[in-house]
Design an enzyme around this catalytic site. Structure first.
Site, PDB file in Angstrom:
ATOM      1  N   ARG A  37      47.909   4.470  84.059  1.00  0.00           N
ATOM      2  CA  ARG A  37      46.736   5.009  83.280  1.00  0.00           C
ATOM      3  C   ARG A  37      45.331   4.247  83.682  1.00  0.00           C
ATOM      4  O   ARG A  37      44.301   5.161  83.423  1.00  0.00           O
ATOM      5  CB  ARG A  37      46.788   4.884  81.635  1.00  0.00           C
ATOM      6  CG  ARG A  37      48.000   5.868  81.138  1.00  0.00           C
ATOM      7  CD  ARG A  37      48.233   5.418  79.658  1.00  0.00           C
ATOM      8  NE  ARG A  37      49.012   6.680  79.044  1.00  0.00           N
ATOM      9  CZ  ARG A  37      49.752   6.790  77.942  1.00  0.00           C
ATOM     10  NH1 ARG A  37      49.537   5.790  77.072  1.00  0.00           N
ATOM     11  NH2 ARG A  37      50.460   7.755  77.938  1.00  0.00           N
ATOM     12  N   LYS A 198      67.736  14.843  72.726  1.00  0.00           N
ATOM     13  CA  LYS A 198      68.029  15.508  71.349  1.00  0.00           C
ATOM     14  C   LYS A 198      67.148  17.198  71.722  1.00  0.00           C
ATOM     15  O   LYS A 198      66.015  17.115  71.864  1.00  0.00           O
ATOM     16  CB  LYS A 198      67.551  14.764  70.188  1.00  0.00           C
ATOM     17  CG  LYS A 198      68.400  13.673  69.984  1.00  0.00           C
ATOM     18  CD  LYS A 198      67.908  12.819  68.604  1.00  0.00           C
ATOM     19  CE  LYS A 198      68.960  11.805  68.254  1.00  0.00           C
ATOM     20  NZ  LYS A 198      68.476  11.344  66.958  1.00  0.00           N
ATOM     21  N   GLY A 355      56.692   9.925  79.178  1.00  0.00           N
ATOM     22  CA  GLY A 355      57.119   8.539  79.736  1.00  0.00           C
ATOM     23  C   GLY A 355      58.538   8.471  80.584  1.00  0.00           C
ATOM     24  O   GLY A 355      58.501   8.017  81.502  1.00  0.00           O
ATOM     25  N   GLY A 378      53.369  12.549  74.541  1.00  0.00           N
ATOM     26  CA  GLY A 378      53.221  13.519  73.389  1.00  0.00           C
ATOM     27  C   GLY A 378      52.295  14.733  73.722  1.00  0.00           C
ATOM     28  O   GLY A 378      52.488  15.616  73.403  1.00  0.00           O
TER      29      GLY A 378
HETATM   30  C1  3PG Z   1      50.464   7.577  74.175  1.00  0.00           C
HETATM   31  O1  3PG Z   1      50.663   6.354  74.538  1.00  0.00           O
HETATM   32  O2  3PG Z   1      51.184   8.360  74.159  1.00  0.00           O
HETATM   33  C2  3PG Z   1      49.037   8.227  73.416  1.00  0.00           C
HETATM   34  O3  3PG Z   1      48.016   6.894  73.704  1.00  0.00           O
HETATM   35  C3  3PG Z   1      49.121   8.268  72.262  1.00  0.00           C
HETATM   36  O4  3PG Z   1      49.562   7.114  71.292  1.00  0.00           O
HETATM   37  P1  3PG Z   1      50.016   7.438  69.947  1.00  0.00           P
HETATM   38  O5  3PG Z   1      51.153   7.963  69.976  1.00  0.00           O
HETATM   39  O6  3PG Z   1      50.166   5.946  69.224  1.00  0.00           O
HETATM   40  O7  3PG Z   1      49.228   8.211  69.135  1.00  0.00           O
END
Ligand code: 3PG
Ligand code: MG
Length: 399
Positions: A37, A198, A355, A378
């Protein structure tokens, strides 16, 4: 093309530029263990410094729930950031108020300053307009370079874009560009690979993808739920028995949309969930009552490879097996290497994100060969699901 403005549309020289970045990086104590990142935001930050901006970084770390928590301070990230940017980075103890204002006032053109974790203030996550206004006081313009946090409608990702002239940073631009190439008007056939444990966590995703892609390859634990929905006995494998009807609905929706769902033909089976557990390869129809499918087998991986050979575009989220445990990483590695090879040959546009997926591609040694690997987890998923990301929407709204 894009509905938002970029760094090409503004003269930043001498301006105070508030840049939202994602510094939610993996740490071991005070050490950053993966700088992906940081490398992603380097182009934006170096460009701003070279153009004589005063660059003020806003970021979150962890989930401190609106209170100061020294264990979730951003201070330890400064050294790693300096190394990536090859430049000094200042630090302010708070992201608003006296400490922040004083540190900003001392800046000269070309400087970079990191402000403390925005989530130390409750107003960040509630997107409190008063808190956003406090942040806005520190800058002349706002740049969002944190695609991976754009699924959050927080003050520093969304509210601020409505208070200051707002621009997309280079990393944000690159993410949106790559993703829209992969699913906006992609070259067909398009294959989506969705894996992971899942079905329940990826229902919206599966439902949206079958309407957009030609092949949906399902891997990992979620494949077992689909196999069970076809009446196959998956033994002790991870399987969400309450979702068999849902799996059948997704299959019906796929059929209606002309999307072919691809499930593993065989698996690598074991009785224990641990590295080097005794295992065998067998057809998915031959799983014993006390066995678990822990990976796709060689025939299944070959089947996926054949689909990839026909394809022009690939989006990938989620591994095929328990890739953190050898030898149950082999299926994911084989498919990753196939996708990478086709990409290098110029036959496939490949985009991956999430991830676990990025970790799996790194493990397979091929992340660098994919057309694009998203820094987002996410946000990548929500984008694939077809949801509007508040951080991106706010950038467009102000222009
Ligand atoms: C992540 O690491 O996926 C983003 O920085 C968002 O973090 P969060 O899920 O704590 O909002
Ligand atoms: Mg997260």
């Amino acid at each position: 093309m894009t509905a938002f403005k970029t760094l090409d549309d503004v003269d930043v020289a001498g301006k105070r530029v508030l840049v939202r970045v994602d510094l939610n990086v993996p740490m071991d104590g005070d050490r950053v263990t993966d700088d992906t990142r940081l490398r992603a935001i380097q182009p934006t930050l170096n460009e701003l410094s070279q153009k004589g901006a005063k660059t003020i970084l806003l970021a979150h770390f962890g989930r401190p729930k609106g209170k100061r928590d020294e264990s979730q301070s951003l201070r330890p990230v400064v050294a790693a950031l300096e190394k990536t940017l090859i430049q000094d980075v200042g630090f302010a103890e708070d992201c608003v108020g006296e400490a922040a204002a004083a540190a900003v006032a001392r800046m000269t053109p070309g400087d970079v300053l990191l402000l403390e974790n925005v989530r130390f203030h409750a107003g960040e996550e509630t997107n409190d307009p008063a808190f956003a206004a406090e942040l806005a006081k520190l800058g002349d313009i706002y740049v969002n370079d944190a695609f991976s946090a754009a699924h959050r409608a927080h003050a520093s990702t969304e509210g601020l874009a409505r208070l200051l002239p707002a621009y997309a940073g280079r990393s944000m631009q690159a993410e949106l560009d790559a993703l829209s190439k992969a699913l906006g008007s992609p070259e067909r056939p398009v294959v989506a690979v969705v894996g992971g444990a899942k079905v329940s966590t990826k229902l919206d995703l599966l439902g949206n993808l079958v309407a957009k892609v030609d092949y949906l390859v399902i891997g990992g634990g979620m494949a077992n739920t689909f196999l069970a929905a076809q009446g196959i006995d998956v033994g002790k494998s991870l399987c969400e028995r309450d979702l068999l009807d849902t799996a059948r609905e997704i299959e019906a929706k796929a059929k209606a949309a002309g999307c072919t769902i691809v499930l593993p033909a065989d698996g690598r089976l074991a009785r224990e969930f641990k590295a080097e557990a005794a295992n065998r390869v067998a057809a998915v129809t031959e799983v014993a009552a006390d066995e678990m499918i822990l990976d796709i087998g060689p025939a299944g991986a070959e089947g996926v490879a054949k689909v990839l050979e026909q394809a022009k575009t690939l989006v990938w989220n989620g591994p095929f097996g328990a890739f953190e445990l050898t030898p149950f990483d082999e299926g994911t590695v084989a498919v990753a290497q196939k996708a990478a090879a086709l990409t290098v040959e110029g036959r496939l546009l490949s985009v991956a994100g999430g991830g676990d997926t990025v970790a799996a591609l790194n493990h397979a040694g091929v992340a660098g060969d994919f057309t694009y690997v998203s820094t987002a987890g996410g946000a990548f998923l929500e984008w694939l699901e077809g949801k509007e990301l508040p951080g991106v929407a706010a950038l467009s709204a102000t222009n």
